[in-house]
Write an enzyme that holds these catalytic residues in place. Structure first.
Site, PDB file in Angstrom:
ATOM      1  N   LYS A  85      -4.585   5.001  48.586  1.00 23.01           N
ATOM      2  CA  LYS A  85      -4.833   4.021  49.460  1.00 23.01           C
ATOM      3  C   LYS A  85      -6.332   4.100  50.256  1.00 23.01           C
ATOM      4  O   LYS A  85      -6.573   2.906  50.531  1.00 23.01           O
ATOM      5  CB  LYS A  85      -4.209   4.977  50.735  1.00 23.01           C
ATOM      6  CG  LYS A  85      -2.548   4.270  50.299  1.00 23.01           C
ATOM      7  CD  LYS A  85      -1.258   5.103  51.130  1.00 23.01           C
ATOM      8  CE  LYS A  85       0.063   5.133  50.172  1.00 23.01           C
ATOM      9  NZ  LYS A  85       0.982   5.768  51.390  1.00 23.01           N
ATOM     10  N   GLN A 135       1.520   9.739  56.300  1.00 23.72           N
ATOM     11  CA  GLN A 135       2.616   9.559  55.338  1.00 23.72           C
ATOM     12  C   GLN A 135       3.699  10.772  55.367  1.00 23.72           C
ATOM     13  O   GLN A 135       3.758  11.438  55.769  1.00 23.72           O
ATOM     14  CB  GLN A 135       1.468  10.369  54.440  1.00 23.72           C
ATOM     15  CG  GLN A 135       1.632  10.322  52.918  1.00 23.72           C
ATOM     16  CD  GLN A 135       1.267   9.501  51.667  1.00 23.72           C
ATOM     17  OE1 GLN A 135       0.918   8.427  51.539  1.00 23.72           O
ATOM     18  NE2 GLN A 135       2.926   9.573  51.083  1.00 23.72           N
ATOM     19  N   ASP A 145       4.151  -0.009  56.805  1.00 24.60           N
ATOM     20  CA  ASP A 145       5.199   0.176  56.095  1.00 24.60           C
ATOM     21  C   ASP A 145       6.421  -0.350  56.570  1.00 24.60           C
ATOM     22  O   ASP A 145       6.953  -0.358  55.568  1.00 24.60           O
ATOM     23  CB  ASP A 145       5.717   1.658  55.859  1.00 24.60           C
ATOM     24  CG  ASP A 145       4.809   2.555  55.354  1.00 24.60           C
ATOM     25  OD1 ASP A 145       4.962   1.963  54.063  1.00 24.60           O
ATOM     26  OD2 ASP A 145       4.536   3.464  55.474  1.00 24.60           O
TER      27      ASP A 145
END
Ligand code: NAP
Length: 285
Positions: A53, A97, A120
Site C-alpha cells: 500500500k 490493517q 476501506d
C-alpha cells in the site's frame, strides 16, 4: 477457451487515472493527498500488504504515513491514535490493517474511524450508504471486481449473477453492487443447497470462499464471466484461487487468473477512494 482478464493492466489504468488527478489537485489547488496506514503487531502477511500500500501511494503521488504499533498496544491507545488521525488535516484516508490482535475489538476501531476518512468503506455509515446506492466509497475488492467485469464489455443488466461467499468485506457488498447494475443476484454460502445447479445458471460468477480450486469447470455455464476473488495455496503451496482455473477456462468466456486478477485491483481501488476522500474534504466533489 476463455479470454484472460488482466487485473494488472486494469489496475495500472486505474492507478494512472489516480496519479493524473492527484497531480492536477496539487497544481490547481495546492492540495496533497495523505493516507495513514496503521498496523498493530508483527503479522507477516499484514506487513506485506502494508508495504504494498505504501508503494502504491508513492507511485500515484500520495503521501503515506505509517503507524506501526507494538503487539501489546491497548485498544484505548489505538482508538486515541485513530481520533488524532480523524482530526489531522494532512490525513485524508485512514486504513487500519486487519486482522488486529485478539485483545482489540475490530468493530470498535472501525466505528471510530471518521466515515469521511474510511477509505476501506467498512464503517457502518458507509456500509449503509452502499445498501441505498448513495455512496462515496465502495469497498475496495468488490469495486475492483466491478471494474474487471466492466473491462470485458459485459452489460450486467438482466444477467444472472451468482456471488459465492457472504462476508462483510467481499460477498455482501459485491452482491449489492451487482444489484445496483441491474443484475439478478443470488448469494450462496456454506449452507446453500444445490450449489452446482445455481452456479450453472450464472452468466456472471463471483467466487469469494477461501477454498483452493473449489469451483470446477463442470459447475460453470458455457460462456460465463468468472471472477475469482480467492487467494489460497494449492497442494504444492503455490498461490491459487477458489476456482480451478484449468477446467474453468475451458467453459468461461472471460476469467481472472490468480495471481494477477482481482488481487492488484484492491490496492488500486484503495488509491481511488483516498483521492475521492481528499477531493470531498476539500469541497471539490
Ligand atoms: P470469509 O470471510 O472466510 O468468507 C467466506 C465465505 O465463503 C463465507 O460466506 C462462507 O459461508 C462461504 N463458504 C465457505 N465454504 C463454502 C462452501 N463450501 N460453499 C459455499 N460457500 C462457502 O472470506 P472473505 O474474507 O470473503 O475472503 C474470501 C476469499 O477471498 C479468501 O480466499 C480471501 O483470501 C480472498 N480475498 C481476496 C482479496 C483480494 O484482494 N484479492 C480481498 C479479500 C479476500 P458462511 O458464511 O456460511 O460461512
Amino acid at each position: 477457451m476463455a479470454n484472460i482478464i488482466d487485473g494488472k493492466a486494469v489496475s495500472a489504468a486505474v492507478k494512472a487515472e489516480v496519479a493524473k488527478e492527484t497531480a492536477k489537485l496539487r497544481e490547481e489547488h495546492g492540495l496533497k493527498v495523505g493516507l495513514a496506514v496503521v498496523i498493530v503487531g508483527n503479522d507477516q502477511a499484514s506487513r506485506v500488504y502494508v508495504n504494498n500500500k505504501k508503494k502504491a501511494c508513492e507511485a500515484v503521488g500520495f503521501q503515506s504515513y505509517e503507524y506501526a504499533l507494538d503487539e501489546n498496544t491497548t485498544q484505548e491507545q489505538l482508538l486515541d491514535l485513530v481520533e488524532v488521525l480523524n482530526r489531522d488535516d494532512k490525513i485524508n484516508g485512514i486504513l487500519v490493517q486487519l486482522p488486529l490482535p485478539p485483545h482489540i475489538d475490530e468493530k470498535a476501531v472501525i466505528n471510530t474511524i471518521s466515515p469521511e476518512k474510511d477509505v476501506d468503506a467498512f464503517h457502518p455509515v458507509n456500509v449503509g450508504k452502499i445498501m441505498i446506492g448513495d455512496y462515496s466509497f465502495l469497498p475496495c475488492t468488490p469495486a475492483g471486481v466491478m471494474r474487471l467485469i466492466e473491462s470485458t464489455g459485459t452489460d450486467i443488466t438482466g444477467k444472472n449473477c451468482v456471488v459465492i461467499g457472504r462476508s462483510n468485506i467481499v460477498g455482501k457488498p459485491q452482491a449489492m453492487l451487482l444489484l445496483q447494475k441491474n443484475g439478478t443476484v443470488t448469494i450462496c454460502h456454506s449452507k446453500t443447497k444445490n450449489l452446482k445447479e445455481i452456479c450453472l445458471g450464472a452468466d456472471i460468477l463471483v467466487v469469494a470462499i477461501g477454498r483452493a480450486k473449489f469451483i470446477t469447470g463442470d459447475m460453470i455455464k458455457e460462456g460465463a464471466v468468472v471472477i475469482d476473488v480467492g487467494m489460497d495455496r494449492d497442494e504444492n503451496n503455490k498461490l491459487c484461487g477458489d476456482v480451478d482455473f484449468e477446467s474453468a477456462e475451458k467453459r468461461a468466456s472471460y476469467i481472472t487468473p490468480v495471481p494477477g486478477g482481482v488481487g492488484p485491483m484492491t490496492i488500486a481501488m484503495l488509491m481511488k477512494n483516498t483521492l475521492t476522500a481528499a477531493k470531498q474534504q476539500a469541497g471539490l466533489e
